[in-house]
Design a protein around this motif. Structure first.
Motif, short mmCIF file in Angstrom:
data_model
loop_
_atom_site.label_atom_id
_atom_site.label_comp_id
_atom_site.label_asym_id
_atom_site.label_seq_id
_atom_site.Cartn_x
_atom_site.Cartn_y
_atom_site.Cartn_z
N LYS A 195 -13.96 1.95 -9.10
CA LYS A 195 -14.69 2.39 -7.91
C LYS A 195 -13.77 2.69 -6.72
CE LYS A 195 -19.15 0.15 -8.74
NZ LYS A 195 -20.15 -0.81 -8.20
N PHE A 196 -12.64 1.98 -6.64
CA PHE A 196 -11.82 2.07 -5.44
C PHE A 196 -10.36 2.42 -5.75
CE2 PHE A 196 -14.87 -1.56 -4.96
CZ PHE A 196 -15.86 -0.81 -4.35
N ASN A 197 -10.12 3.09 -6.90
CA ASN A 197 -8.74 3.33 -7.30
C ASN A 197 -8.22 4.69 -6.84
OD1 ASN A 197 -10.34 4.74 -9.07
ND2 ASN A 197 -9.13 4.26 -10.90
N ASN A 198 -8.67 5.15 -5.66
CA ASN A 198 -8.00 6.25 -4.97
C ASN A 198 -7.99 5.90 -3.49
OD1 ASN A 198 -10.32 7.71 -3.47
ND2 ASN A 198 -11.10 7.61 -5.57
N GLU A 199 -7.11 6.56 -2.74
CA GLU A 199 -6.86 6.16 -1.35
C GLU A 199 -8.11 6.23 -0.49
OE1 GLU A 199 -3.61 8.47 0.07
OE2 GLU A 199 -2.11 7.36 -1.11
N LYS A 200 -8.90 7.29 -0.64
CA LYS A 200 -10.07 7.46 0.22
C LYS A 200 -11.10 6.36 -0.02
CE LYS A 200 -13.75 10.72 1.47
NZ LYS A 200 -14.34 12.06 1.22
N SER A 201 -11.45 6.12 -1.28
CA SER A 201 -12.46 5.11 -1.58
C SER A 201 -11.95 3.71 -1.28
CB SER A 201 -12.90 5.21 -3.05
OG SER A 201 -11.82 4.99 -3.93
N ALA A 202 -10.64 3.48 -1.48
CA ALA A 202 -10.07 2.17 -1.17
C ALA A 202 -10.14 1.89 0.33
CB ALA A 202 -8.62 2.09 -1.65
N LEU A 203 -9.82 2.89 1.14
CA LEU A 203 -9.87 2.73 2.59
C LEU A 203 -11.32 2.51 3.06
CD1 LEU A 203 -7.79 2.76 4.89
CD2 LEU A 203 -8.35 5.16 5.26
N GLN A 204 -12.24 3.23 2.47
CA GLN A 204 -13.66 3.07 2.83
C GLN A 204 -14.15 1.67 2.47
OE1 GLN A 204 -15.40 6.35 0.66
NE2 GLN A 204 -15.30 7.74 2.43
N ILE B 34 -0.95 1.07 -6.34
CA ILE B 34 -1.12 0.70 -4.93
C ILE B 34 -0.82 1.89 -4.02
CG2 ILE B 34 -0.24 -0.76 -3.06
CD1 ILE B 34 0.38 -2.86 -5.31
N GLY B 35 0.23 2.62 -4.33
CA GLY B 35 0.56 3.80 -3.56
C GLY B 35 0.67 3.51 -2.08
N ASN B 36 -0.07 4.28 -1.27
CA ASN B 36 -0.04 4.11 0.19
C ASN B 36 -1.20 3.28 0.73
OD1 ASN B 36 2.27 5.85 0.55
ND2 ASN B 36 0.91 7.59 0.18
N VAL B 37 -1.97 2.65 -0.15
CA VAL B 37 -3.20 1.98 0.27
C VAL B 37 -2.93 0.91 1.32
CG1 VAL B 37 -5.04 0.42 -0.49
CG2 VAL B 37 -4.56 2.51 -1.77
N ILE B 38 -1.91 0.08 1.10
CA ILE B 38 -1.63 -1.01 2.04
C ILE B 38 -1.26 -0.46 3.42
CG2 ILE B 38 -0.04 -2.90 2.58
CD1 ILE B 38 0.12 -3.37 -0.50
N SER B 39 -0.34 0.48 3.46
CA SER B 39 0.09 1.02 4.75
C SER B 39 -1.06 1.77 5.45
CB SER B 39 1.30 1.95 4.57
OG SER B 39 1.02 3.01 3.67
N LEU B 40 -1.93 2.42 4.67
CA LEU B 40 -3.07 3.11 5.26
C LEU B 40 -4.05 2.12 5.89
CD1 LEU B 40 -3.77 5.84 2.55
CD2 LEU B 40 -2.98 6.24 4.89
N ILE C 249 2.23 -6.19 3.99
CA ILE C 249 1.33 -7.29 3.60
C ILE C 249 1.58 -8.53 4.45
CG2 ILE C 249 1.07 -6.46 1.24
CD1 ILE C 249 3.00 -8.76 0.38
N ASP C 250 0.58 -9.42 4.46
CA ASP C 250 0.64 -10.64 5.26
C ASP C 250 0.68 -11.91 4.43
OD1 ASP C 250 0.07 -9.45 8.09
OD2 ASP C 250 -1.46 -8.58 6.81
#
Length: 277
Positions: free
Chosen positions: A46-55, A91-97, A125-126
């Motif tokens: 469900k969330f394995n692309n940047e847009k859906s992950a950010l949403q 993970i790509g850019n998800v964390i930084s986004l 990351i924290d």
């Protein structure tokens, strides 16, 4: 929306240092799950692309989560085993986004690879959330120590291949506490300062073990360190009832409330809104 709970049992003060931010865990926090996987048991793909992950990250934060737990590898039974490079690719850019869009958010990285921790640290990351207790990658604990980040220590069997094997425990609470005592000493020797305990619901325990863990949750770790509870959509809840993961919202909510009464400091879950509404 911010999650808060008034609980007279929550009397012990715990805090962790997340990149210079002091986070008070004496008031329980919600950790929302963000799976960047195609094969997780409840929300794979469900969330394995940047847009859906950010949403989804935005939704989790709006619904009361303070921490977003980002994971690229499913650890359910019979899941596909990934190497570190594949985790990093997913993970790509998800964390930084997420950090750019929601700078006040806290991100924990769910991985047992040192190389993924290094990547995640550079991305912002924290917290490091390691299911393996440093047992699957010999360099992981030294890497965590170098980052200075808080570390989530989970009770688990010693190898990836055996992590779901049911072990006969004389007493699950005594066994978990013995494990934590040994591992915390090791982490301190490595220089890891901020430690959060995770009893490891769903990993190598019987249904009876896991309900004992809930009923005696306040004895785990002897109250010396903050403790996380992760029971969301775990099979020990839904399988005995003959239900599916998404059909036990009421049962899970009741157990979450019990864990909060037993002084859980972090609740890791898929739908934080269930504890808000």
């Amino acid at each position: 929306m911010e999650f808060s709970v008034t609980n007279s049992n929550q009397s012990r003060f715990f805090s962790i240092n997340c990149n210079g931010r002091l986070i008070d865990l004496s008031k329980p926090k919600l950790m929302g799950i963000l799976n960047l996987t195609p094969d997780s048991f409840s929300d794979g793909g469900k969330f394995n692309n940047e847009k859906s992950a950010l949403q989804h990250a935005e939704k989790l934060l709006k619904n009361g989560a303070t921490i977003i737990d980002v994971g690229a590898q499913s650890t359910r039974p019979n899941a596909e085993f990934l190497n570190a490079d594949e985790e990093i690719r997913r993970i790509g850019n998800v964390i930084s986004l997420i950090k750019k869009e929601f700078p006040e958010s806290l991100i924990s990285l769910d991985t047992f690879y040192s190389d993924v921790v290094k990547f995640g640290y550079d991305e912002g990351i924290d917290i490091v959330n390691d299911i393996s207790a440093g047992q699957f990658d010999s360099e992981l604990l030294d890497t965590v120590a170098k980052t200075g980040l808080p570390y989530i220590l989970m009770h688990i069997n010693p190898t990836y291949g055996s992590m779901h094997d049911k072990i006969k425990f004389d007493d699950i609470i005594i066994s978990i506490n013995r494990f934590f005592s040994e591992k915390v000493n090791l982490l301190r020797q490595k220089g890891i300062k901020d430690i959060i305990l995770d009893a490891g619901f769903g990993f190598g325990k019987t249904v009876e073990d896991q309900y004992q863990m809930i009923n005696e949750f306040d004895y785990i770790g002897f109250g010396k360190l903050p403790i996380l509870a992760g029971i969301s959509k775990k099979s020990f809840i839904y399988k005995p009832l003959g239900k599916q993961p998404n059909e036990v919202e009421k049962e899970t909510l009741d157990l979450h409330h019990k864990l909060l009464e037993k002084e859980a400091n972090i609740i890791r879950l898929h739908n934080p809104e269930s504890l808000i509404n």
